[in-house]
Design a protein around this motif. Structure first.
Motif, PDB file in Angstrom:
ATOM      1  N   CYS A 188      -8.063 -19.544 -38.263  1.00  0.00           N
ATOM      2  CA  CYS A 188      -9.326 -19.171 -38.894  1.00  0.00           C
ATOM      3  C   CYS A 188     -10.120 -20.423 -39.255  1.00  0.00           C
ATOM      4  O   CYS A 188     -11.334 -20.495 -39.042  1.00  0.00           O
ATOM      5  CB  CYS A 188      -9.045 -18.326 -40.130  1.00  0.00           C
ATOM      6  SG  CYS A 188     -10.525 -17.649 -40.931  1.00  0.00           S
ATOM      7  N   ALA A 189      -9.429 -21.436 -39.791  1.00  0.00           N
ATOM      8  CA  ALA A 189     -10.089 -22.697 -40.149  1.00  0.00           C
ATOM      9  C   ALA A 189     -10.638 -23.408 -38.919  1.00  0.00           C
ATOM     10  O   ALA A 189     -11.726 -23.998 -38.962  1.00  0.00           O
ATOM     11  CB  ALA A 189      -9.107 -23.603 -40.885  1.00  0.00           C
ATOM     12  N   ILE A 192     -13.887 -21.814 -38.191  1.00  0.00           N
ATOM     13  CA  ILE A 192     -14.910 -22.262 -39.141  1.00  0.00           C
ATOM     14  C   ILE A 192     -15.388 -23.663 -38.768  1.00  0.00           C
ATOM     15  O   ILE A 192     -16.592 -23.949 -38.768  1.00  0.00           O
ATOM     16  CB  ILE A 192     -14.356 -22.251 -40.587  1.00  0.00           C
ATOM     17  CG1 ILE A 192     -14.047 -20.822 -41.027  1.00  0.00           C
ATOM     18  CG2 ILE A 192     -15.353 -22.892 -41.550  1.00  0.00           C
ATOM     19  CD1 ILE A 192     -13.351 -20.726 -42.377  1.00  0.00           C
ATOM     20  N   LEU A 193     -14.452 -24.550 -38.448  1.00  0.00           N
ATOM     21  CA  LEU A 193     -14.812 -25.916 -38.073  1.00  0.00           C
ATOM     22  C   LEU A 193     -15.653 -25.935 -36.808  1.00  0.00           C
ATOM     23  O   LEU A 193     -16.679 -26.638 -36.735  1.00  0.00           O
ATOM     24  CB  LEU A 193     -13.545 -26.748 -37.885  1.00  0.00           C
ATOM     25  CG  LEU A 193     -13.736 -28.217 -37.510  1.00  0.00           C
ATOM     26  CD1 LEU A 193     -14.521 -28.949 -38.585  1.00  0.00           C
ATOM     27  CD2 LEU A 193     -12.391 -28.897 -37.280  1.00  0.00           C
ATOM     28  N   TYR A 211     -14.529 -16.664 -44.325  1.00  0.00           N
ATOM     29  CA  TYR A 211     -14.072 -17.064 -45.664  1.00  0.00           C
ATOM     30  C   TYR A 211     -13.177 -15.983 -46.271  1.00  0.00           C
ATOM     31  O   TYR A 211     -12.158 -16.287 -46.898  1.00  0.00           O
ATOM     32  CB  TYR A 211     -15.261 -17.315 -46.581  1.00  0.00           C
ATOM     33  CG  TYR A 211     -15.948 -18.647 -46.389  1.00  0.00           C
ATOM     34  CD1 TYR A 211     -15.301 -19.722 -45.791  1.00  0.00           C
ATOM     35  CD2 TYR A 211     -17.260 -18.855 -46.822  1.00  0.00           C
ATOM     36  CE1 TYR A 211     -15.931 -20.935 -45.615  1.00  0.00           C
ATOM     37  CE2 TYR A 211     -17.901 -20.071 -46.659  1.00  0.00           C
ATOM     38  CZ  TYR A 211     -17.232 -21.106 -46.057  1.00  0.00           C
ATOM     39  OH  TYR A 211     -17.852 -22.315 -45.891  1.00  0.00           O
ATOM     40  N   ASP A 214      -9.767 -16.130 -44.625  1.00  0.00           N
ATOM     41  CA  ASP A 214      -9.007 -17.329 -44.974  1.00  0.00           C
ATOM     42  C   ASP A 214      -8.566 -17.311 -46.434  1.00  0.00           C
ATOM     43  O   ASP A 214      -7.454 -17.757 -46.756  1.00  0.00           O
ATOM     44  CB  ASP A 214      -9.841 -18.585 -44.699  1.00  0.00           C
ATOM     45  CG  ASP A 214      -8.976 -19.816 -44.503  1.00  0.00           C
ATOM     46  OD1 ASP A 214      -7.865 -19.678 -43.953  1.00  0.00           O
ATOM     47  OD2 ASP A 214      -9.399 -20.909 -44.900  1.00  0.00           O
ATOM     48  N   GLU A 271     -13.699 -22.413 -50.961  1.00  0.00           N
ATOM     49  CA  GLU A 271     -14.134 -21.159 -50.336  1.00  0.00           C
ATOM     50  C   GLU A 271     -14.520 -20.121 -51.386  1.00  0.00           C
ATOM     51  O   GLU A 271     -15.485 -19.365 -51.193  1.00  0.00           O
ATOM     52  CB  GLU A 271     -13.035 -20.636 -49.414  1.00  0.00           C
ATOM     53  CG  GLU A 271     -12.870 -21.486 -48.164  1.00  0.00           C
ATOM     54  CD  GLU A 271     -11.778 -21.012 -47.233  1.00  0.00           C
ATOM     55  OE1 GLU A 271     -11.711 -21.506 -46.099  1.00  0.00           O
ATOM     56  OE2 GLU A 271     -10.977 -20.143 -47.641  1.00  0.00           O
ATOM     57  N   ALA A 296     -12.453 -26.535 -43.776  1.00  0.00           N
ATOM     58  CA  ALA A 296     -11.640 -26.144 -42.625  1.00  0.00           C
ATOM     59  C   ALA A 296     -10.720 -27.278 -42.189  1.00  0.00           C
ATOM     60  O   ALA A 296      -9.548 -27.054 -41.852  1.00  0.00           O
ATOM     61  CB  ALA A 296     -12.544 -25.721 -41.472  1.00  0.00           C
TER      62      ALA A 296
END
Length: 320
Positions: A188-189, A192-193, A211, A214, A271, A296
């Motif tokens: 998930c991170a 996001i990154l 978010y 995560d 977050e 992230a």
């Protein structure tokens, strides 16, 4: 000190395999959620599908070369041993890799395929058939089929360690659960990154979904870490001695500062701060790209440190 046989290649394999599982899982979820007959979060689904196959492929190559005589890896697939975690994991990795490549193909833009095919020699341009328009209809079925495989790969990275009963640092079912939630969180991170680095802004609804996922995963990971430590403290002497490796021993700083604090607690706080307008004020979320990318990155680094600590500390522990 015990002999360290599993090094950074195994650490990287466990980390990359878990990240790939997380990428596929979140992308599949974004594909499965529908809005007017179409994926509700198409950019999350597409980016996740584009990224998912490659970490697990790289991790698998690292695993093969760690075998010593790497050219004999094919013998893993000559037989299937249902009671062997290594045998089950090998077939699981193959199935997940093939499925993630099919999912990648289903999301690959036709323009990209056409651009590649146009550069091929004329006799190879028949490969343009892979741009078959009907592949878009396979996205949701592939997403649904991938859910159990992604979870299987994510949890297998912990089962591989937990199956080694001679190492008290690993010998608990909590390791597999911890690695599963960490794998999904790092995937998930990574999404996001990737989206925070994209030239387009991270959309409010995309940030809200990622978010939310995560935050839940980090909380679940924390709820596993705490029982793991409590369980070890109440276990026989060998387990308590193994746990001492992160309670004043050589891996204390890596576990508590790099993994638990910077890899879990700080990203969770950031977050939650970003989600505060949604959670408390019922207002819109305005994601900060720099903050999202930094958060992230911390989660990803924490996921790597977790596996580093467990692989190395686990090999230093043993039942006397």
């Amino acid at each position: 000190m015990e002999d360290i046989r599993w090094g950074l290649r195994i650490v990287s394999y466990l980390f990359l395999g878990g990240m790939a599982a997380g990428l596929y899982f979140v992308s599949a979820l974004a594909t499965y959620l529908q809005d007017g007959g179409q994926p509700a979060y198409p950019r999350i689904a597409r980016v996740g599908a584009m990224l998912a196959p490659w970490p697990v492929a790289i991790g698998s190559f690292l695993l093969i070369f760690d075998l010593g005589k790497w050219y004999r890896f094919y013998k893993l697939f000559l037989h299937f041993e249902w009671h062997s975690p290594m045998s089950i994991g090998s077939w699981l990795l193959v199935g997940f890799t093939l499925l993630s490549l099919a999912y990648f193909w289903a999301w690959l833009p036709a323009g990209v395929i056409d651009a590649v095919v146009s550069r091929l020699p004329r006799r190879l341009r028949v490969l343009g058939i892979v741009a078959w328009p009907g592949r878009e209809g396979l996205r949701r079925p592939l997403a649904m089929a991938g859910f159990p495989l992604a979870v299987g790969v994510g949890i297998y990275t912990g089962v591989l360690l937990g199956a080694v009963q001679a190492r008290p640092f690993w010998n608990t079912n909590l390791v597999a659960q911890m690695f599963l939630f960490s794998a999904l969180s790092t995937g998930c991170a990574a999404l996001i990154l990737a989206l925070s680095l994209h030239r387009d802004d991270l959309e409010e609804r995309e940030a809200r979904l990622l978010y939310s996922i995560d935050i839940v995963l980090i909380l679940l990971e924390l709820f596993i870490v705490i029982p793991y430590i409590v369980h070890g403290a109440l276990s026989p002497l060998a387990v308590r001695q193994a746990l001492a490796l992160i309670l004043g021993g050589p891996y204390t700083f890596a576990f508590w500062a790099l993994f638990l604090t910077l890899g879990l607690l700080v990203p969770l706080a950031l977050e939650l701060y970003e989600m505060k307008p949604v959670l408390l004020e019922k207002a819109s979320l305005h994601p900060n790209r720099v903050l999202a990318g930094a958060t992230a990155a911390l989660v990803i680094i924490g996921g790597f440190v977790l596996r580093y600590v467990f692989v190395y500390a686990g090999q230093m522990s043993s039942f006397q």
